[in-house]
Motif scaffolding. Structure first.
Motif, mmCIF file in Angstrom:
data_model
loop_
_atom_site.group_PDB
_atom_site.id
_atom_site.type_symbol
_atom_site.label_atom_id
_atom_site.label_comp_id
_atom_site.label_asym_id
_atom_site.label_seq_id
_atom_site.Cartn_x
_atom_site.Cartn_y
_atom_site.Cartn_z
ATOM 1 N N ASP A 1 -20.060 19.841 -22.170
ATOM 2 C CA ASP A 1 -20.306 18.860 -21.107
ATOM 3 C C ASP A 1 -21.452 19.287 -20.206
ATOM 4 N N TRP B 1 -24.677 17.012 -19.397
ATOM 5 C CA TRP B 1 -25.124 16.671 -18.048
ATOM 6 C C TRP B 1 -26.514 17.219 -17.781
ATOM 7 N N VAL C 1 -19.600 15.236 -10.633
ATOM 8 C CA VAL C 1 -20.463 14.213 -11.227
ATOM 9 C C VAL C 1 -21.434 13.662 -10.187
ATOM 10 N N THR D 1 -24.190 16.111 -9.530
ATOM 11 C CA THR D 1 -25.106 16.175 -10.669
ATOM 12 C C THR D 1 -26.076 15.003 -10.667
#
Length: 435
Positions: free
Chosen positions: A262, A266, A325, A328
């Motif tokens: 992940d 990302w 999230v 990011t």
């Protein structure tokens, strides 16, 4: 100062796309160390500070080689310089794949950095020969987007290769990619009239003027306020680049808690955002120029404002209490904006400096600006080691340093970066040298 031995548009764009491919390879080589940081540190028993030192060593000779090759690019055709780079990059991947100590990795990274340092300045010098001044920003942006493609591919593929075959296999893959590009370049650059254009521009001669090209003392060029401002913007942009390439994967995995796969995805998202932002803003700059805006507005002020917005967004990443999230995505936009410096800064330099010294000045700019990328990973490594790699605030405090540099550089540029004025001042001092 804005003369060009421009090629036909189709030929120029073909070679520009080849250079974008070279820059893709360049950034795959750069970022691979950060992408394999976790398994490499575990196998070689490296602390965060030691890893930061190894990562930063890539830039130890980066500046020196950039300047040396930059001066050589005024005399040696870009075709051969770029081919030599591609072949040498491929060759140095093999000892990295087989290295069994941090020292061996460090030596390989120093050599690789020396070989890769001149890539951007040599590519920009070639682009400036193939395209006229008002059409340079977009092709330079396209070439620089090879970096975004390289980072995107790295985020998607390197974690998969590492999981299936181990971190060392990535270096074998990069060796093969570098060789494929070198073979393609050897063939493509032989076509499109490239040899004649390179020979003419490298010698600085034209059919209309048999005299040696006009030149200025480098001290005069490098102390011009506009040139100094461009260098400051470049330093801050390279600082963020070096910091992010080295530590963003670890920040995503250790700081924000994503697993390895992940984190790689990302990372790819962050890099994917940069590409359309960079291309879009470069296109906007060209449209502004086409509609009559000065380069002070369309390049200098646009670049400065984007740097300040990026600095504010990096501060927000640290200050706001957001889920991983959210942080990011905010980081993705913040990291995209400073990349506008990579196409616009060389275009500004090409506008200001004498054509016969353009390759050397762009190389000096790249060398000095890239010192930011050499320093930033070590600074961040010490901060992370002091606070612990699982502390996201340690990474975010490092990003704050980069934000401060962006603000300082942007304010200096808004005050002193006047490309048209510098062009006039330097032009008045030019005297052709008798042949």
């Amino acid at each position: 100062m804005n003369h060009s031995t421009a090629l036909p548009p189709r030929a120029a764009w073909t070679l520009a796309l080849m250079l974008a491919g070279l820059y893709t390879v360049n950034f795959l080589d750069k970022v691979v160390l950060g992408m394999v940081a976790v398994p490499m540190m575990a196998e070689l028993h490296l602390s965060p500070a030691e890893f930061g030192l190894v990562a930063g060593s890539f830039f130890w000779l980066f500046s020196v080689s950039t300047i040396v090759v930059g001066f050589a690019s005024n005399r040696i055709p870009a075709r051969w310089l770029l081919l030599a780079m591609g072949v040498s990059w491929a060759a140095i991947q093999l000892p990295q794949a087989l290295a069994t100590s941090a020292l061996a990795i460090l030596v390989c990274r120093v050599i690789l950095g020396a070989a890769e340092g001149p890539a951007f300045s040599t590519s920009v010098h070639a682009i400036c020969k193939w395209f006229p001044d008002h059409k340079r920003s977009l092709p330079i942006a396209v070439v620089s987007q090879g970096a975004a493609l390289g980072l995107l591919l790295a985020g998607l593929l390197i974690p998969l290769v590492t999981r299936k075959w181990g971190w060392r296999m990535n270096f074998f893959v990069l060796c093969g990619i570098g060789l494929v590009w070198s073979i393609a370049w050897l063939y493509m650059s032989r076509e499109r009239g490239q040899r004649d254009a390179d020979t003419q521009a490298a010698s600085g001669s034209t059919h209309e003027d048999s005299r040696a090209p006009a030149r200025l003392p480098y001290r005069t060029i490098l102390t011009d306020p506009s040139i100094v401002s461009i260098f400051l913007l470049g330093f801050s942009a390279y600082w963020m680049l070096g910091q992010n390439l080295t530590w963003l994967p670890s920040y995503l995995e250790k700081g924000l808690g994503f697993d390895g796969i992940d984190a790689g995805r990302w990372f790819a998202v962050v890099i994917g955002v940069a590409s359309p932002v960079n291309i879009g803003l470069s296109w906007l700059s060209e449209r502004m120029l086409a509609r009559g805006a000065s380069t002070r507005v369309a390049r200098a002020q646009l670049l400065s404002v984007m740097a300040m917005v990026a600095g504010a967004l990096f501060i927000a990443v640290s200050a706001l209490d957001l889920p991983p999230v959210g942080k990011t995505l905010l980081f993705a936009l913040a990291g995209a904006l400073p990349t506008l410096c990579f196409p616009l800064a060389p275009a500004l330099l090409a506008e200001v400096v004498p054509e016969s010294q353009r390759g050397a000045v762009v190389a000096i700019y790249t060398a000095l600006a890239s010192l930011g990328a050499a320093i930033a990973p070590t600074v961040m490594g010490r901060m992370v080691q002091s606070a612990g790699p699982g502390n996201s605030h340690a990474y975010e405090n490092g990003f704050m340093i980069g934000a401060a540099l962006l603000f300082v550089a942007a304010l200096a540029a808004l005050r002193w970066l006047h490309p048209e004025r510098s062009n006039r001042v330097l032009s008045r001092q030019l005297e052709p040298v008798s042949a």
